[in-house]
Design an enzyme around this catalytic site. Sequence first.
Site, PDB file in Angstrom:
ATOM      1  N   ASN A  11       1.173  -1.115   0.011  1.00  0.00           N
ATOM      2  CA  ASN A  11      -0.143   0.069   0.188  1.00  0.00           C
ATOM      3  C   ASN A  11       0.683   0.802   0.246  1.00  0.00           C
ATOM      4  OD1 ASN A  11      -2.864  -0.255   0.142  1.00  0.00           O
ATOM      5  ND2 ASN A  11      -2.279  -2.025   1.243  1.00  0.00           N
ATOM      6  N   ARG A  82       0.786  -3.352  15.157  1.00  0.00           N
ATOM      7  CA  ARG A  82       0.896  -2.323  16.611  1.00  0.00           C
ATOM      8  C   ARG A  82      -0.684  -2.082  16.576  1.00  0.00           C
ATOM      9  NH1 ARG A  82       3.961  -5.544  18.714  1.00  0.00           N
ATOM     10  NH2 ARG A  82       3.741  -4.178  20.540  1.00  0.00           N
ATOM     11  N   ILE A  83      -0.894  -2.269  18.207  1.00  0.00           N
ATOM     12  CA  ILE A  83      -1.663  -1.205  18.604  1.00  0.00           C
ATOM     13  C   ILE A  83      -1.503   0.202  19.223  1.00  0.00           C
ATOM     14  CG2 ILE A  83      -4.088  -1.645  20.171  1.00  0.00           C
ATOM     15  CD1 ILE A  83      -4.471  -4.396  19.310  1.00  0.00           C
ATOM     16  N   ASN A  98      -5.871   5.086   8.496  1.00  0.00           N
ATOM     17  CA  ASN A  98      -5.253   3.513   8.169  1.00  0.00           C
ATOM     18  C   ASN A  98      -6.498   2.712   6.887  1.00  0.00           C
ATOM     19  OD1 ASN A  98      -4.353   0.917   9.496  1.00  0.00           O
ATOM     20  ND2 ASN A  98      -7.019   0.518   9.544  1.00  0.00           N
ATOM     21  N   HIS A 100      -8.471  -0.671   6.204  1.00  0.00           N
ATOM     22  CA  HIS A 100      -8.376  -2.704   6.653  1.00  0.00           C
ATOM     23  C   HIS A 100      -9.317  -2.825   5.122  1.00  0.00           C
ATOM     24  CE1 HIS A 100      -9.367  -4.415   9.514  1.00  0.00           C
ATOM     25  NE2 HIS A 100     -10.358  -5.265   9.463  1.00  0.00           N
TER      26      HIS A 100
HETATM   27  C1  GRF Z   1      -3.416  -4.808   3.996  1.00  0.00           C
HETATM   28  O1  GRF Z   1      -4.248  -5.552   3.638  1.00  0.00           O
HETATM   29  C2  GRF Z   1      -3.775  -4.157   5.015  1.00  0.00           C
HETATM   30  O2  GRF Z   1      -5.541  -4.383   4.588  1.00  0.00           O
HETATM   31  C3  GRF Z   1      -3.360  -4.395   6.218  1.00  0.00           C
HETATM   32  O3  GRF Z   1      -2.412  -4.921   6.641  1.00  0.00           O
HETATM   33  C4  GRF Z   1      -2.587  -5.475   4.813  1.00  0.00           C
HETATM   34  C5  GRF Z   1      -1.004  -4.810   4.298  1.00  0.00           C
HETATM   35  O4  GRF Z   1      -0.122  -4.827   3.574  1.00  0.00           O
HETATM   36  N1  GRF Z   1      -3.695  -3.736   7.317  1.00  0.00           N
HETATM   37  P1  GRF Z   1       1.359  -4.128   2.852  1.00  0.00           P
HETATM   38  O5  GRF Z   1       2.082  -3.892   3.806  1.00  0.00           O
HETATM   39  O6  GRF Z   1       0.538  -2.571   2.396  1.00  0.00           O
HETATM   40  O7  GRF Z   1       1.370  -4.643   1.345  1.00  0.00           O
END
Ligand code: GRF
Length: 201
Positions: A11, A82-83, A98, A100
Amino acid sequence: MVVLISGRGSNMQAMVEAGLPVAAVISNRADAAGLAYAAGRGIATSVVPHRDYATREAFDAALAQAIDAFSPALVALAGFMRILTEDFVLRYQGRMLNIHPSLLPAFTGLDTHARALAAGVKLHGCTVHFVTAQLDHGPIVMQAAVPVLAQDDEAALAARVLKQEHRIYPQAARWFLEGKLVIEGGVVRVKGDHPQQLYAP
Ligand code: GRF
């Protein structure tokens, strides 16, 4: 913007490739694969290893220091595992996003794809939201929905969702940086005529 990762960082990579102004990538793990990509693109990287800190508070304080060195307008959590403490979240309230991998508020927490398959939902997807103290809650900026197909396993479904994550996260971050996001009564609107949902059949 500063992007926080713990692993692969796909991402984060999508945001860099979309031309977003990523000033730094920070990880809680030195072995996060995404760090090498960022360094290769000439982006500052740093590691704040959570194991070096006795408490969540101490870790979050060190993390905040690392982030604030770049004075970012936006902090983007991208697979950051991490929380976070309430103090940390409050410090970046209204400027931390974020992503999700579910259509929130369904399937907060981990193993979202396996749980979606077990529940038999026919639509699944991903959500970009502002971060608040309650895990995987917080005002929703954008969502993408994908179909769940009869032959799907966890990996196939995860891959279909991830492709959409890479579309909506850069878009949401760009809107934020352009000052287009308005939160009213816990609901996010985008100034101008911009669809906040995507269906990818
Ligand atoms: C993604 O699926 C994101 O939604 C979740 O953790 C994963 C991270 O993937 N929170 P990347 O490290 O961005 O490839």
